[in-house]
Design an enzyme around this catalytic site. Structure first.
Site, PDB file in Angstrom:
ATOM      1  N   LYS A  57       0.810  -1.221   0.000  1.00  0.00           N
ATOM      2  CA  LYS A  57       0.000   0.000   0.000  1.00  0.00           C
ATOM      3  C   LYS A  57       0.845   1.273   0.000  1.00  0.00           C
ATOM      4  O   LYS A  57       0.535   2.219  -0.727  1.00  0.00           O
ATOM      5  CB  LYS A  57      -1.009  -0.024   1.152  1.00  0.00           C
ATOM      6  CG  LYS A  57      -2.185  -0.953   0.846  1.00  0.00           C
ATOM      7  CD  LYS A  57      -3.306  -0.857   1.853  1.00  0.00           C
ATOM      8  CE  LYS A  57      -4.467  -1.739   1.418  1.00  0.00           C
ATOM      9  NZ  LYS A  57      -5.585  -1.726   2.380  1.00  0.00           N
ATOM     10  N   LEU A  68      -0.613   0.329  -3.768  1.00  0.00           N
ATOM     11  CA  LEU A  68      -1.776  -0.549  -3.746  1.00  0.00           C
ATOM     12  C   LEU A  68      -2.998   0.129  -3.131  1.00  0.00           C
ATOM     13  O   LEU A  68      -4.131  -0.204  -3.483  1.00  0.00           O
ATOM     14  CB  LEU A  68      -1.444  -1.836  -2.986  1.00  0.00           C
ATOM     15  CG  LEU A  68      -2.584  -2.847  -2.798  1.00  0.00           C
ATOM     16  CD1 LEU A  68      -3.097  -3.359  -4.137  1.00  0.00           C
ATOM     17  CD2 LEU A  68      -2.132  -4.013  -1.917  1.00  0.00           C
ATOM     18  N   THR A 126      -6.225   1.112  -5.224  1.00  0.00           N
ATOM     19  CA  THR A 126      -7.276   0.205  -5.684  1.00  0.00           C
ATOM     20  C   THR A 126      -7.764  -0.748  -4.605  1.00  0.00           C
ATOM     21  O   THR A 126      -8.774  -1.421  -4.801  1.00  0.00           O
ATOM     22  CB  THR A 126      -6.767  -0.650  -6.872  1.00  0.00           C
ATOM     23  OG1 THR A 126      -5.598  -1.363  -6.483  1.00  0.00           O
ATOM     24  CG2 THR A 126      -6.462   0.236  -8.073  1.00  0.00           C
ATOM     25  N   CYS A 127      -7.083  -0.842  -3.485  1.00  0.00           N
ATOM     26  CA  CYS A 127      -7.417  -1.805  -2.436  1.00  0.00           C
ATOM     27  C   CYS A 127      -7.646  -1.012  -1.145  1.00  0.00           C
ATOM     28  O   CYS A 127      -6.706  -0.721  -0.412  1.00  0.00           O
ATOM     29  CB  CYS A 127      -6.270  -2.804  -2.285  1.00  0.00           C
ATOM     30  SG  CYS A 127      -6.583  -4.195  -1.193  1.00  0.00           S
ATOM     31  N   LYS A 128      -8.891  -0.654  -0.890  1.00  0.00           N
ATOM     32  CA  LYS A 128      -9.206   0.312   0.159  1.00  0.00           C
ATOM     33  C   LYS A 128      -9.265  -0.282   1.563  1.00  0.00           C
ATOM     34  O   LYS A 128      -9.095   0.424   2.549  1.00  0.00           O
ATOM     35  CB  LYS A 128     -10.547   0.995  -0.141  1.00  0.00           C
ATOM     36  CG  LYS A 128     -10.642   1.608  -1.532  1.00  0.00           C
ATOM     37  CD  LYS A 128      -9.630   2.712  -1.746  1.00  0.00           C
ATOM     38  CE  LYS A 128      -9.817   3.376  -3.107  1.00  0.00           C
ATOM     39  NZ  LYS A 128      -8.781   4.381  -3.383  1.00  0.00           N
TER      40      LYS A 128
END
Length: 334
Positions: free
Chosen positions: A242, A246, A249-251
């Site tokens: 993250k 990342l 798109t990856c909350k």
């Protein structure tokens, strides 16, 4: 335990018996027995179910099925044929049988339309797809984790039905490159879990569940190896990936996706210690469901193992029946 609900209960069209026998010869000790079982819907299956306490089955077309068909028109046509066939077989046995829709996944809008037809006209309980779709060039692989597939995922959410991501054997260049020299690892020993875990985690990191937060996806075989790597996945996503980007798109965390969007089943994985590990790692039994993987596995093995489990109060009932009743909104089932 009586009244268990099972998913991953596979069938094949009787007209494909010869092809099924050839395929079964690659993994079944008794290929003829496998063909008899997978070609039957009512008699053999219900005899096993009655003996071993299964009340309700959600049926699914066998792998590799439509996902191994390169021609989109042929794939769509066969998917409709399969869905029409199984509806005719079960329409008068709604207390014992439901079905997942069989879909061609060449085009998201086409897949969404066939899912809608099956749910609204036939009362199907969702869709089961056998991992990636072979594309029309016969070589490329179609994953469903890109934004153009949101029209399909939005349809699942609108219809309020889950999507079962099931494995299939590797084919084409994937088989030739990775598996041809190690063919005994194809299927349950390794390739099934590798394929589905890549696909599901691709959906996570490419934002499918963030764009479609109510989407519900089911994977079998006690999570296709993912639960055993949750700590490591979470550590690398949160602490390494993250900060590198990342987070765009990856909350949420991987554990939150398993809490809110992902379910696992016991299909073909009848290990007490593994199940208890999954219960602990996933924070309880609320998103785990009993399944058989019939006829690749047998009712006797699945059911006698499950019936003999000693779990905490309420967990066995939840896994064996109640979670499926809740997810699939089942009423008036055996």
């Amino acid at each position: 335990m009586r009244g268990k609900i099972t998913l991953e209960d596979h069938f094949n069209l009787p007209e494909f018996a010869e092809k099924a026998k050839w395929w079964a010869s690659l993994f079944a000790v008794d290929a003829d027995k496998h063909v008899r079982e997978i070609s039957d819907v009512g008699k053999i299956r219900l005899d096993y179910a009655n003996e071993y306490g299964v009340g309700y089955h959600i049926l699914s077309y066998t792998a590799p099925g439509i996902q191994d068909m390169a021609d989109p028109k042929e794939a769509i046509s066969l998917a409709r044929q399969v869905n029409d066939y199984i509806y005719e077989q079960i329409k008068d046995k709604s207390d014992r049988f439901g079905s997942f829709a069989t879909l061609s996944m060449h085009d998201p809008s086409e897949a969404a339309a066939e899912l809608r037809r099956c749910v609204e006209q036939y009362g199907f309980k969702g869709a089961l797809v056998n991992d990636v779709q072979i594309a029309s060039d016969g070589k490329s692989l179609i994953f469903y984790d890109q934004p153009e597939w949101d029209v399909f995922w939005q349809t699942c959410v609108e219809l309020d039905v889950p999507f079962y991501l099931h494995p299939k054997q590797p084919t084409g260049v994937v088989y030739d490159t990775l598996w041809a020299d190690r063919k005994w690892l194809v299927g349950p020993p390794l390739s099934f879990a590798q394929g589905v875990s890549l696909h599901l985690l691709g959906m996570v990191v490419n934002g499918v569940f963030d764009r479609n937060p109510k989407l519900q996806v089911v994977i079998g075989h006690l999570g296709e190896h993912i639960p055993f790597d949750l700590w490591r996945i979470n550590h690398w996503f949160e602490d390494v990936k993250k900060p590198l980007g990342l987070k765009e798109t990856c909350k949420r965390t991987i554990r939150e996706y398993f809490r809110d969007n992902i379910w696992i089943t016991t299909s073909g994985h009848f290990s007490t210690s593994t199940l208890k590990y999954c219960i602990e790692e996933l924070g309880g039994a609320d998103r785990i469901m009993f399944s058989t993987d019939y006829p690749f596995e047998c009712y006797k093995d699945a059911c006698t193992w499950f019936d003999g489990l000693k779990l905490e109060d309420g967990q066995k009932e939840a896994i064996g029946r109640e979670n499926a009743l809740r997810l699939f909104k089942l009423k008036d089932v055996a």
